[in-house]
Design an enzyme around this catalytic site. Structure first.
Site, PDB file in Angstrom:
ATOM      1  N   ASP A 299       0.831  -1.110   0.023  1.00  0.00           N
ATOM      2  CA  ASP A 299      -0.050   0.053  -0.249  1.00  0.00           C
ATOM      3  C   ASP A 299       0.817   1.281  -0.036  1.00  0.00           C
ATOM      4  O   ASP A 299       2.175   1.151   0.263  1.00  0.00           O
ATOM      5  CB  ASP A 299      -0.957  -0.025   1.196  1.00  0.00           C
TER       6      ASP A 299
HETATM    7  C1  GLC Z   1      -4.267   4.012  -0.027  1.00  0.00           C
HETATM    8  C2  GLC Z   1      -5.285   3.038   0.216  1.00  0.00           C
HETATM    9  C3  GLC Z   1      -5.499   1.870  -0.942  1.00  0.00           C
HETATM   10  C4  GLC Z   1      -5.276   2.595  -2.014  1.00  0.00           C
HETATM   11  C5  GLC Z   1      -3.889   3.424  -2.475  1.00  0.00           C
HETATM   12  C6  GLC Z   1      -3.718   3.900  -3.651  1.00  0.00           C
HETATM   13  O1  GLC Z   1      -3.609   4.814   0.855  1.00  0.00           O
HETATM   14  O2  GLC Z   1      -5.073   2.268   1.425  1.00  0.00           O
HETATM   15  O3  GLC Z   1      -6.644   1.280  -0.663  1.00  0.00           O
HETATM   16  O4  GLC Z   1      -5.746   1.591  -3.344  1.00  0.00           O
HETATM   17  O5  GLC Z   1      -3.938   4.230  -1.216  1.00  0.00           O
HETATM   18  O6  GLC Z   1      -4.303   5.025  -3.860  1.00  0.00           O
END
Ligand code: GLC
Length: 730
Positions: free
Chosen positions: A265
Site C-alpha cells: 500500500d
Molecule cells: C491508499 C489505500 C489504498 C489505495 C492506495 C492507492 O492509501 O489504502 O486502498 O488503493 O492508497 O491510492
C-alpha cells in the site's frame, strides 16, 4: 511478446533497471501536478533525473490525455522501452459513479457489482487505466472505521460473493480485452479489523478467526481470477502486512498458489520503520522483498538500497528477479509491449463516460441499495400529489457520490430527483443548509428557526428530512468515535415531529450511524447511503413508489457506539442472556439493549413479507423448504436468508452463519416456496485451509433477517455428510 523474447529483454536489464520496475509513483513525478487525486501523505520523494526512465508503474492517473503524455515521455527515457503500467483506485465507478460498495452489498445481489464493475472497466480502460485497486475484500465489524463504506460488510459469504463479482466484472473474459482492467484485491489481510476502529491501527485476530471470517473473501477474489493483491498497512500478529511472511508466503503463495503481483500500500514499505520493525530504509526494503512485496508504492527503498543489499548478501537477487518477472509478465499479458497505448482512446472516453446507458444502469442499481428501516402506517411511498416538506442538509446537496469518486464532483440531489417526478409546487423546502466536513472543522448544519419551519411547512402533513454525514467524513482516514447525527440534525427531526408532521428520515452516510435517538420521531426511515451519479433519481423512484426498497443491512446497526463491535455471527458465551434471563450474571449490558438496533439482514419492503414455514426435506438431496408469503398490499422484493448453527464441535461455533439467500418477488397475497439445497460445505468450517466436518446437531434457520427465523434441528452423522457430499458432485 513471446516468453523467450520477454526473457531476453529481462536478461538485458541492469539490476537498477529491474529495481525500477518495482517502483510505483504518482503523475507528479512526470510533470503532471494536479492531474491526480492524492491518496496518501503528500510530499515528493526525491528522485534523481537519471532514474525517471526506470519507473515501472504510475498510480492514479485518470484520463487518457495524461496517460498518453506520460507514457510517450517515458518511452523516450526508458533505455529498453519498457512501457509503464497505469493503476488507479476505481472503486465504485470511473466517471459514471455507482453506489458505494457497502450500499451495493445491501442489495444482496452480487450481480449488480458485476454490472457496475463491467461499466467501470469500460470507462477506465478508455482512459488508459490498466489496473484497478479494487475490490476491497476486508471484512468489517466496526462502523467507526471510515473505510467500511468500501467494504461489503460483516459476513464472509457476502464478502466472498461480492468480491468475486467485482473481479469478474473488471477483468471480463480476458484481461487483454479492450474493455477490461486488471483487478487488484486488497488489503491483505485483515485491514478491516483495526482496534477501536481507528484508521491504520493494530489488528489482533486469532488464526482461526482470520481463517474463518477474514480470509474467505480474498480467496474468492483470487479464485475469480484477480491478478494482483495489495498488502495491508496494519500489523497482524504484531508483524506489519508489508513484511508478513506468514500472510504473503505461507498463505498467499504456498497455500493458495498465487502467481500474480503483490503490491504494497501507499508508502507502506517505508512505514515498516514507523512500525518499528526496520531501523532504516535498507532494512525495510530487504524485509518487504523477502516477504514477497513485488511493487513498492510511493516509496523508493528498493531502488535506493536494492543494489547495495544484493552486493552485501542481505538480499537474494532471485527475489528481485521473481518480482520483476511478474511485473513484465503482466505488462506482456496486457499487450503493452506491442502497443503501449492499447485500450486508451479519447474518442471512447467521450462516447462512454456518463453515456445514457451507463447512467440508466447506475440508477437501476442505486434503487436496489437503500434500506427501508421503518415504515409506520405505511408513510412511504408518498403519492407525490400532496404537499410535502423537504428539509435537512442532504435535501438539496449534490455531494452524494460517496468517497473514492476520483475527481467527480456531483450527483443528482434528492430535490432534483423528486422535482423530476413531482409537480415542483408540491415540494416545499426549508432548513436545507449543507453539512460541511469535520476535516474542515465544520461540526454542524446552520442553525434553523422553529417558527420559520412551522410557517414554511404549514400546508405539509409530511416532511422528508435528509440527514447524515458529509461524504468526506467517510472513507480512508475518516475514523469516528461518535456515530450520532449532529445535534442540530437530531433537533430538526424532533422539532418537526413536535410540530405534528409525519417525518420521513432519509439518511446519507457511508457507515451505519447511531439512529436510536431519532427512531421514535421518524415515521419512516430510509437508509440511503451514498448512491452515486443518479442518487436523487433513484431515491425519488423509491420514495414515490416507482420501485420497491429491497436493501438489507450487510452490517449490523449498533444501538449505541458502546456496543461496537456488534455483529450477527458471533460466538456463544457461557452465560447467554436468553438462558440466564434478566439476572445480573448474564452476558449483556445493564445500560442498553444487548442487540443492535437493526440486525444483519434486516430491511423492510413496501409489501409485508413473512416466512410461514421452514421444513427440512430429504429426498434425492437434503433441502430446507421455505414458504414465504406477502401479507401486505404492495408487491414486494424480499431476500430469504438461510442460516446454520452447529451445536457442538471441538471449537466454539457462531450462533448462526449465513449460508445462502434467495430473492423472492411476490404480489399481494401471493405465496412462494423456496428450496434451499444443503451442500456439504455448509456443514463445515475451515481449519488451516482444510474444510472440517464434525458430526452432530445442526439447526437450520430461515428468515427475512438474521434475528427472526424459523428453525429446524437435526442430527447429521458422518454417513449423512458423505451422502450429501456425493450428491454435490452428481
Ligand atoms: C491508499 C489505500 C489504498 C489505495 C492506495 C492507492 O492509501 O489504502 O486502498 O488503493 O492508497 O491510492
Amino acid at each position: 511478446m513471446e516468453n523467450n523474447k520477454l526473457e531476453q529483454l529481462w536478461k538485458q536489464m541492469t539490476t537498477r533497471e529491474k529495481l525500477g520496475q518495482l517502483l510505483q509513483l504518482t503523475p507528479e513525478y512526470f510533470g503532471c501536478e494536479g492531474k491526480t487525486q492524492l491518496t496518501g501523505p503528500s510530499g515528493l520523494i526525491p528522485l534523481e533525473e537519471r532514474d525517471f526512465g526506470l519507473v515501472g508503474s504510475v498510480i492514479n492517473c485518470t484520463d487518457a490525455a495524461t496517460v498518453e503524455r506520460i507514457q510517450r515521455q517515458h518511452l523516450n527515457r526508458s533505455r529498453l522501452k519498457i512501457p509503464l503500467l497505469f493503476m488507479a483506485d476505481i472503486i465504485h465507478g470511473h466517471k459514471t459513479i455507482f453506489p458505494i460498495p457497502l450500499a451495493m452489498a445491501c442489495s444482496f445481489e452480487p450481480d449488480i457489482v458485476y454490472r457496475a464493475s463491467r461499466i467501470a472497466a469500460v470507462e477506465s480502460a478508455a482512459s488508459g487505466i490498466q489496473v484497478t485497486f479494487s475490490p476491497m475484500s476486508d471484512l468489517v465489524r466496526d462502523p467507526r472505521w471510515g473505510r467500511v463504506m468500501e467494504s461489503s460488510g460483516e459476513d464472509p459469504l457476502l464478502n466472498s460473493l461480492f468480491s468475486a463479482a467485482a473481479v469478474s466484472g473488471y477483468q471480463g473474459e480476458d484481461i487483454a480485452g479492450e474493455e477490461s482492467v486488471v483487478s487488484c484485491v486488497k488489503h491483505f489481510a485483515a485491514y478491516g479489523a483495526p482496534e477501536g476502529g481507528r484508521e491504520y491501527n493494530t489488528c489482533e485476530l486469532t488464526d482461526q478467526t482470520l481463517e474463518e471470517s477474514y480470509l474467505p473473501a480474498y480467496k474468492a477474489a483470487l479464485d475469480a481470477g484477480a491478478k494482483m493483491v495489495m498488502a495491508a498497512f496494519n500489523t497482524l500478529g504484531k508483524i506489519p502486512a508489508a513484511s508478513n511472511k506468514h500472510l504473503l508466503k505461507d498463505i498467499l503463495r504456498d497455500r493458495w498458489k498465487f502467481q500474480g503481483i503483490v503490491i504494497s500500500d501507499y508508502n507502506a514499505v517505508s512505514e515498516l520503520m514507523a512500525h518499528g520493525v526496520a531501523k532504516e530504509g535498507s532494512e525495510a526494503a530487504a524485509l518487504a522483498l523477502e516477504a514477497g512485496i513485488d511493487i513498492e508504492m510511493m516509496s523508493t527503498n528498493y531502488l535506493d538500497y536494492g543494489e547495495v543489499l544484493i552486493q552485501c548478501g542481505k538480499l537474494r537477487e532471485e527475489w528481485v528477479n521473481e518480482a520483476v518477472f511478474r511485473v513484465l509478465r503482466l505488462k506482456n499479458e496486457l499487450g503493452l509491449f506491442e502497443d503501449p497505448f492499447c485500450k486508451l482512446s479519447r474518442e471512447k472516453e467521450k462516447e462512454k463516460h456518463f453515456c445514457a446507458e451507463h447512467l440508466r444502469i447506475s440508477r437501476e442499481i442505486a434503487r436496489k441499495c437503500p434500506i427501508l428501516l421503518k415504515n409506520k402506517e405505511e408513510v412511504l411511498p408518498i403519492s407525490g400529489r400532496e404537499k410535502t416538506g423537504l428539509a435537512g442538509p442532504f435535501a438539496m446537496s449534490r455531494h452524494v457520490l460517496g468517497g473514492w469518486s476520483a475527481g467527480n464532483e456531483e450527483g443528482i440531489s434528492l430535490y432534483e430527483g423528486l422535482c423530476a417526478q413531482m409537480e415542483p409546487e408540491m415540494l416545499v423546502t426549508a432548513a436545507c443548509g449543507e453539512l460541511g466536513s469535520l476535516l474542515d472543522g465544520k461540526t454542524d448544519i446552520p442553525p434553523f428557526d422553529e417558527e420559520d419551519l412551522k410557517e414554511a411547512f404549514r400546508e405539509c402533513r409530511q416532511v422528508i428530512v435528509a440527514v447524515g454525514e458529509n461524504q468526506n467524513d467517510t472513507g480512508e482516514g475518516a475514523s469516528k468515535a461518535v456515530l450520532r447525527l449532529t445535534k442540530r440534525q437530531e433537533q430538526l427531526i424532533h422539532v418537526l415531529k413536535a410540530q405534528g408532521k409525519k417525518v420521513i428520515t432519509v439518511i446519507f452516510s457511508g457507515r451505519p450511524l447511531e439512529l436510536a435517538p431519532v427512531l421514535d420521531d421518524s415515521d419512516g426511515m430510509l437508509q440511503a447511503w451514498f448512491l452515486g451519479s443518479e442518487s436523487g433519481n433513484a431515491l425519488a423512484d423509491l420514495i414515490l413508489g416507482k420501485a420497491c426498497p429491497q436493501g438489507k443491512t450487510c452490517m449490523s446497526f449498533p444501538y449505541t457506539t458502546g456496543q461496537i463491535p456488534v455483529y450477527y455471527n458471533h460466538l456463544r458465551t457461557g452465560r447467554p442472556r436468553e438462558k440466564m434471563g434478566t439476572g445480573r450474571y448474564a452476558s449483556g449490558y445493564i445500560d442498553c439493549p444487548d442487540k443492535p438496533l437493526f440486525p444483519f439482514g434486516f430491511g423492510l419492503t413496501y409489501g409485508k413479507g413473512r416466512i410461514k414455514r421452514a421444513v427440512l426435506k430429504k429426498d434425492t438431496q437434503l433441502w430446507l423448504d421455505v414458504t414465504v408469503a406477502n401479507e401486505g398490499n404492495h408487491a414486494l422484493r424480499e431476500t430469504v436468508q438461510l442460516y446454520i448453527m452447529q451445536h457442538t464441535a471441538s471449537i466454539a461455533r457462531p450462533v448462526k452463519e449465513l449460508k445462502d439467500f434467495c430473492r423472492a418477488e411476490l404480489l399481494p397475497g401471493e405465496e412462494k416456496n423456496i428450496m434451499f439445497r444443503i451442500r456439504a460445505e455448509m456443514l463445515c468450517y475451515p481449519v488451516a485451509g482444510e474444510e472440517r466436518f464434525e458430526p452432530g446437531t445442526f439447526t437450520f434457520m430461515a428468515g427475512l433477517d438474521s434475528e427472526n427465523v424459523l428453525k429446524q434441528t437435526i442430527d447429521i452423522s458422518r454417513e449423512d455428510y458423505e451422502w450429501i457430499k456425493r450428491k454435490d458432485y452428481e
